[in-house]
Every structure is written in C-alpha cells, then in structure tokens.
Design a protein around this motif. Structure first.
Motif, mmCIF file in Angstrom:
data_model
loop_
_atom_site.group_PDB
_atom_site.id
_atom_site.type_symbol
_atom_site.label_atom_id
_atom_site.label_comp_id
_atom_site.label_asym_id
_atom_site.label_seq_id
_atom_site.Cartn_x
_atom_site.Cartn_y
_atom_site.Cartn_z
ATOM 1 N N LEU A 80 5.455 6.568 -11.800
ATOM 2 C CA LEU A 80 4.231 7.317 -12.108
ATOM 3 C C LEU A 80 4.558 8.383 -13.159
ATOM 4 O O LEU A 80 5.564 9.088 -13.035
ATOM 5 N N ILE A 81 3.710 8.446 -14.200
ATOM 6 C CA ILE A 81 3.930 9.416 -15.278
ATOM 7 C C ILE A 81 2.777 10.415 -15.279
ATOM 8 O O ILE A 81 1.605 10.020 -15.405
ATOM 9 N N THR A 82 3.086 11.701 -15.120
ATOM 10 C CA THR A 82 2.022 12.723 -15.168
ATOM 11 C C THR A 82 1.760 13.118 -16.628
ATOM 12 O O THR A 82 2.616 12.929 -17.485
ATOM 13 N N GLY A 83 0.577 13.659 -16.876
ATOM 14 C CA GLY A 83 0.205 14.060 -18.249
ATOM 15 C C GLY A 83 0.180 12.856 -19.174
ATOM 16 O O GLY A 83 0.562 12.937 -20.340
ATOM 17 N N ALA A 84 -0.321 11.716 -18.646
ATOM 18 C CA ALA A 84 -0.131 10.410 -19.311
ATOM 19 C C ALA A 84 -0.753 10.277 -20.698
ATOM 20 O O ALA A 84 -0.368 9.391 -21.453
ATOM 21 N N MET A 134 1.779 13.417 -25.735
ATOM 22 C CA MET A 134 2.618 12.777 -26.759
ATOM 23 C C MET A 134 3.845 12.101 -26.144
ATOM 24 O O MET A 134 4.098 10.915 -26.384
ATOM 25 N N LEU A 135 4.582 12.832 -25.337
ATOM 26 C CA LEU A 135 5.786 12.247 -24.737
ATOM 27 C C LEU A 135 5.413 11.109 -23.796
ATOM 28 O O LEU A 135 6.004 10.023 -23.838
ATOM 29 N N ALA A 136 4.415 11.349 -22.938
ATOM 30 C CA ALA A 136 4.045 10.345 -21.944
ATOM 31 C C ALA A 136 3.602 9.038 -22.597
ATOM 32 O O ALA A 136 3.871 7.944 -22.090
#
Ligand SMILES: NC(=O)c1ccc[n+]([C@@H]2O[C@H](COP(=O)([O-])OP(=O)(O)OC[C@H]3O[C@@H](n4cnc5c(N)ncnc54)[C@H](OP(=O)(O)O)[C@@H]3O)[C@@H](O)[C@H]2O)c1
Length: 288
Positions: free
Chosen positions: A5-9, A12-14
């Motif tokens: 799970l990726i937060t702040g999807a 830029m980084l996500a």
C-alpha cells in the motif's frame, strides 16, 4: 501475492513508485491517494489497513511545501508528525512493514556529506515535522525503515513541483536563467529510489537509510545539467540564494552519504548526472 500500500499515491514520488513496482515486482499495489486515505484520520487509516491487510506500506504522504510549513506549524505537525503516527500504529496492528519517507533537509549549513549517525539540526518547521514523523514511526511500529532521500525529481508533467520540467519550461521562455550556487544536495531520481526501496522491503534490515543518486551538486550544477540534457542553449547564471528569498531558512547543505546502504550490502544508485539523462529522455517523450 504480497500486497503493497502506497500513501499519498497521487504525489510525485508515489507515482514513480507505482510505475516501478508494477513493472519490477509481483506485488498487488494499493494506491491510497489523499481522497481515499487522509492520514490524519486514525479511523480511516485503521479501516483501510484492515480492509486490505497490506504486507508492506510505503508512506510518502506529507505536506511537502517547506515555506507553507514555516507559517502553518500546527498543520505541519498534524500531518507529517501525527499522521505518520497513525500509519505506524495501524501498521503494527496488522504486522506490516513500513517504509517512512523522511527528508534530507534535517541537517545544517556545514558543507559535508551527512551520514545516518550525524545529529540533526532541524532549521525549518518542515524538518521538525518530518523528524517528529521519524520519532512516531520508530515508537509505534516495530518493522520500520526510515528513508531520507536526496533532492527528488521525477513524476509526470502534471506534478506542480516537477523540478526538471519546471526548469525546462523556464528555459524555453528566455535566453538566460539563474540558479543558486550556494545550496548543495544530491539530486535523486524517484524511479531509482524505488529500486532501492524494493531491496529494503525484502529484508529485515530495519533502521535509518540515507538514499540518493551518487555524487552531489549545487542547484546551479543541477539546473545546468538539466538544460544541457534538453539540448537547450539557454545560459544558466550562477547567483547567490539570496536572489530567491524564502520564508523557511533551508539549510545550505543537504548532501547525504549512503553509509547504511553500503554497510548492509545493498546496491548503490548510479550517478545523479546519469539519472537526469534517463529522466529527461522520458520527459522528452511526454512533452512531444
Ligand atoms: N520532493 C523532494 O525533493 C523530497 C526530498 C526528500 C523527501 N521528500 C519526501 O518524499 C515524500 C513524497 O514527496 P513528493 O515530492 O512526492 O511530494 P508530493 O508530490 O507533494 O506528494 C505528497 C502527497 O501527499 C499528499 N498528502 C498531503 N497531505 C495528506 C494527508 N493529510 N493525507 C493523505 N495524503 C496527503 C499530497 O496530496 P495533495 O497534493 O492533495 O496535498 C500529495 O499527493 C514526502 O514525504 C516528502 O517529505 C521529498
């Protein structure tokens, strides 16, 4: 299949983490953007983690506007500090591994590479809020990595803070542009950082990691390289950072040494110059 799970999807980084893991891993990726997961709500975080039960979480969500944080200290602490505590507490409940993305801007003005053992200085409210996030994740979650990346570039042209694309747009408007020769860091490609994060996730080698492309640069060196890679003739003039007055007293030096990556046998990232060449080639396709 492992779940990540990726937060702040939408950030830029996500965006590049998603692109990287979709091509290089078998993980099932859960993209948790701000509208689905406000990290300041413990209930939302708990509900989402319990619903998906991710094995891994990469926590990128943050207020990243350093000058905004200087004026809005409570909000910076609420999101970057206590929002990160929510991630840590709820990850612990489901025994997930967490990578918390911190910052390279935690140190001072002395011109030298900072490794993970260097004491922090915390000149800005943003730095204090990100460091509070580090403390909160360390207290709440036993299986954690804290990653302090270099100056990030990458993402798409839709990202407002896309440094490389913004310099391109500035360069095509005139014959000359200016860049600070007295602020130093390690330009770091988000897609290369993603590879390093994937290597960490596979291990139990928890702790703090400084991760950047190899080498260091002034803002001037960085901008000059970008303009050269685009094949533009715009002249880049070296100026003092006082030409860019800012609310936040950002440190003169954000150069990091990747000591723990090396010590723990992980691969190091290629040079920042190569990284910019790679990324500019991708951007050129997106622009055309
Ligand atoms: N950019 C750099 O040079 C750099 C360097 C070192 C470390 N970092 C760290 O790397 C991480 C990613 O940075 P980035 O450059 O990709 O920044 P970004 O593009 O601004 O991404 C951050 C994301 O977090 C979201 N967000 C903000 N508040 C939130 C909340 N309460 N709940 C959920 N999501 C929220 C933002 O949504 P909105 O856009 O809707 O606000 C945005 O999509 C951050 O933790 C940052 O501190 C960045």
């Amino acid at each position: 299949m492992k779940k990540l799970l990726i937060t702040g999807a939408d950030g830029m980084l996500a965006t590049d983490l998603t692109r990287y893991f979709q091509t290089h891993s078998q993980y099932d990726i859960i993209k948790a953007s701000r509208k689905d997961l406000d990290i300041t709500s413990r209930d939302m975080v708990e509900e989402m983690f319990n619903m998906h039960k991710p094995d891994y979480i990469i926590h990128t969500a943050a207020i990243t506007n350093v000058d905004f944080c200087e004026d809005n200290i409570d909000e910076a602490m609420r999101v970057n500090g206590y929002g990160t505590e929510n991630i840590g507490v709820c990850a612990e409940q489901i025994n997930a591994k967490v990578i918390y993305i911190s910052s390279c801007g935690l140190f001072g003005d002395e011109l030298k590479p900072y490794d993970e053992k260097e004491p922090v200085v915390l000149k800005t409210e943003y730095a204090k809020s990100k460091y509070l996030g580090e403390a909160k994740i360390a207290q709440s979650c036993s299986r954690h990595f804290i990653v302090r990346p270099g100056w990030l570039f990458g993402g798409g042209i839709q990202h407002k803070k896309n440094f490389v694309y913004n310099r391109y747009k500035e360069a095509i408007k005139g014959d000359e542009m200016v860049a600070a020769g007295d602020k130093y860091g390690c330009p770091t490609y988000t897609y290369h950082l993603a590879g390093a994060l994937m290597s960490l996730l596979d291990t139990e080698k928890y702790g703090v990691y400084h991760i950047s492309n190899d080498g260091s640069a002034s803002r001037y060196d960085y901008v000059k390289k970008i303009i050269t890679c685009f094949g533009l003739k715009t002249k880049v003039k070296k100026v003092d950072s006082s030409s860019f007055p800012r609310k936040a007293p950002v440190p003169d030096c954000e150069i990091i040494s990747n000591y723990n990556l090396k010590k723990n046998g992980f691969s190091l990232l290629p040079s920042w110059e190569l990284a910019i060449e790679d990324y500019v080639n991708i951007l050129k396709n997106e622009i055309e």
